[in-house]
Design a protein around this motif. Sequence first.
Motif, mmCIF file in Angstrom:
data_model
loop_
_atom_site.group_PDB
_atom_site.id
_atom_site.type_symbol
_atom_site.label_atom_id
_atom_site.label_comp_id
_atom_site.label_asym_id
_atom_site.label_seq_id
_atom_site.Cartn_x
_atom_site.Cartn_y
_atom_site.Cartn_z
ATOM 1 N N LEU A 1 2.185 42.207 53.507
ATOM 2 C CA LEU A 1 2.132 42.397 54.958
ATOM 3 C C LEU A 1 2.842 43.687 55.374
ATOM 4 O O LEU A 1 2.366 44.425 56.234
ATOM 5 C CB LEU A 1 2.768 41.198 55.673
ATOM 6 N N HIS A 2 3.985 43.980 54.732
ATOM 7 C CA HIS A 2 4.693 45.225 55.040
ATOM 8 C C HIS A 2 3.867 46.434 54.612
ATOM 9 O O HIS A 2 3.811 47.445 55.311
ATOM 10 C CB HIS A 2 6.060 45.263 54.349
ATOM 11 N N GLN A 3 3.227 46.293 53.462
ATOM 12 C CA GLN A 3 2.393 47.382 52.966
ATOM 13 C C GLN A 3 1.310 47.713 53.994
ATOM 14 O O GLN A 3 1.125 48.865 54.383
ATOM 15 C CB GLN A 3 1.764 46.918 51.650
ATOM 16 N N GLY B 1 11.772 52.850 49.019
ATOM 17 C CA GLY B 1 11.201 52.723 50.371
ATOM 18 C C GLY B 1 11.214 54.094 51.014
ATOM 19 O O GLY B 1 11.604 54.255 52.169
ATOM 20 N N THR B 2 10.760 55.087 50.255
ATOM 21 C CA THR B 2 10.859 56.503 50.671
ATOM 22 C C THR B 2 10.039 56.795 51.914
ATOM 23 O O THR B 2 10.284 57.761 52.621
ATOM 24 C CB THR B 2 10.430 57.419 49.499
ATOM 25 N N GLY B 3 9.027 55.965 52.202
ATOM 26 C CA GLY B 3 8.186 56.187 53.382
ATOM 27 C C GLY B 3 7.476 57.521 53.270
ATOM 28 O O GLY B 3 6.790 57.801 52.279
ATOM 29 N N THR B 4 7.698 58.400 54.259
ATOM 30 C CA THR B 4 7.063 59.719 54.218
ATOM 31 C C THR B 4 7.976 60.740 53.535
ATOM 32 O O THR B 4 7.821 61.940 53.726
ATOM 33 C CB THR B 4 6.648 60.185 55.624
ATOM 34 N N GLY C 1 10.295 59.276 44.614
ATOM 35 C CA GLY C 1 10.244 58.447 45.824
ATOM 36 C C GLY C 1 9.232 57.342 45.589
ATOM 37 O O GLY C 1 8.091 57.617 45.200
ATOM 38 N N ILE C 2 9.642 56.092 45.810
ATOM 39 C CA ILE C 2 8.676 54.992 45.640
ATOM 40 C C ILE C 2 8.536 54.215 46.944
ATOM 41 O O ILE C 2 9.476 54.126 47.745
ATOM 42 C CB ILE C 2 9.046 54.036 44.478
ATOM 43 N N ASP C 3 7.358 53.654 47.124
ATOM 44 C CA ASP C 3 7.086 52.871 48.340
ATOM 45 C C ASP C 3 5.873 51.988 48.060
ATOM 46 O O ASP C 3 5.053 52.325 47.201
ATOM 47 C CB ASP C 3 6.783 53.821 49.513
ATOM 48 N N SER D 1 18.508 54.973 49.509
ATOM 49 C CA SER D 1 17.494 54.318 50.320
ATOM 50 C C SER D 1 17.878 54.415 51.794
ATOM 51 O O SER D 1 18.974 54.032 52.188
ATOM 52 C CB SER D 1 17.326 52.854 49.919
ATOM 53 N N SER D 2 16.964 54.937 52.586
ATOM 54 C CA SER D 2 17.183 55.077 54.016
ATOM 55 C C SER D 2 16.319 54.037 54.728
ATOM 56 O O SER D 2 15.103 54.227 54.862
ATOM 57 C CB SER D 2 16.802 56.505 54.438
ATOM 58 N N PHE D 3 16.910 52.945 55.112
ATOM 59 C CA PHE D 3 16.205 51.841 55.788
ATOM 60 C C PHE D 3 15.004 51.373 54.952
ATOM 61 O O PHE D 3 13.993 50.946 55.500
ATOM 62 C CB PHE D 3 15.718 52.251 57.186
#
Length: 289
Positions: free
Chosen positions: A10-12, A53-56, A75-77, A120-122
């Motif tokens: 769901l988060h994905q 959770g690198t995001g962008t 960076g992984i996400d 990890s930033s948030f």
Amino acid sequence: MKKEEEIVRLHQEAYDRVAPYFEENVVPLFRPLAERLIELARIQPGEQVLDIGTGTGLAALLAAPMVGKTGYVLGIDVSEGMLAIARRKAPHQHFPSVEFRQMDARALDLPSGSFDMVVSSFGLPFSHPAPVLEEVHRLLRNGGRLVFQEWGTPQEGDDQAGEAFRRVLEKYRLQKLTGWAGRFRRAREASWDIWESLEESDAIAKMVKEAGFSRVEVFEEQHPTFLPSAEAYWNLQNSWASIRSEVEALSERRRKAFKQEVLRALAPLVSKKGILLPWAVIRVRGFKA
Ligand SMILES: C[S@@+](CC[C@H](N)C(=O)[O-])C[C@H]1O[C@@H](n2cnc3c(N)ncnc32)[C@H](O)[C@@H]1O
């Protein structure tokens, strides 16, 4: 599907949907927060750094110049939508030591002891914190460090804009939400208790210690942040996966009415500096012996 799997999927999907808005409206505001995080990380040239959770790619790209040519940043996400933007921002010819890969933080397909630093930033998925922190501990070499940030508790009474927004949202949001948005809402509601307990520094430090970290430091800071207008506030709110999923479920007519009412409610809260976001951040630094 197992409940945990379902939460990750769901988060994905949520972040895939929200990615361009997150990059445009959230990342510029997150930048100073990520800079502070990277300062605490004290990254050295040649180090191997993992951003979860690198995001962008915000924290990964701040770490890149610090590791230099001899180091490496991964960076992984879970969200390919977020990663696609990260890769666009960091073409290989300009960032040869940076890589972005799709991976679930609960099961990192990476060798034990292979990183000097995890940041990890948030981005730590705290609907299931223990297995993630244990994974991080496994990946770090002896003497390695973990540095992450999560939301803290704002000063009492400061979040007038947030309260106004939530009041209007409560009036407009659908009581019965179907499809993926409904499942996403239920998953978020189910993990509220965990998130709330993690706003406490002691609870968060205890959890990191339990994952095997020998020394843990917690820093709590207020980061008052200002948005120039009610419109900018609306755009920011619509860049959070949790809010956007609620707004997108409304009919066009309800959505317009909702926005107008939000803008009216926020108008008296625009001071000379703008609208206050009373952000508070907890940063944690853990050491593996
Ligand atoms: C709030 S965003 C933060 C993005 C970025 N670190 C920043 O500071 O701009 C959280 C990110 O964590 C990712 N995420 C959520 N659950 C995850 C999981 N189980 N494994 C890896 N990433 C996950 C989301 O896809 C999203 O990109």
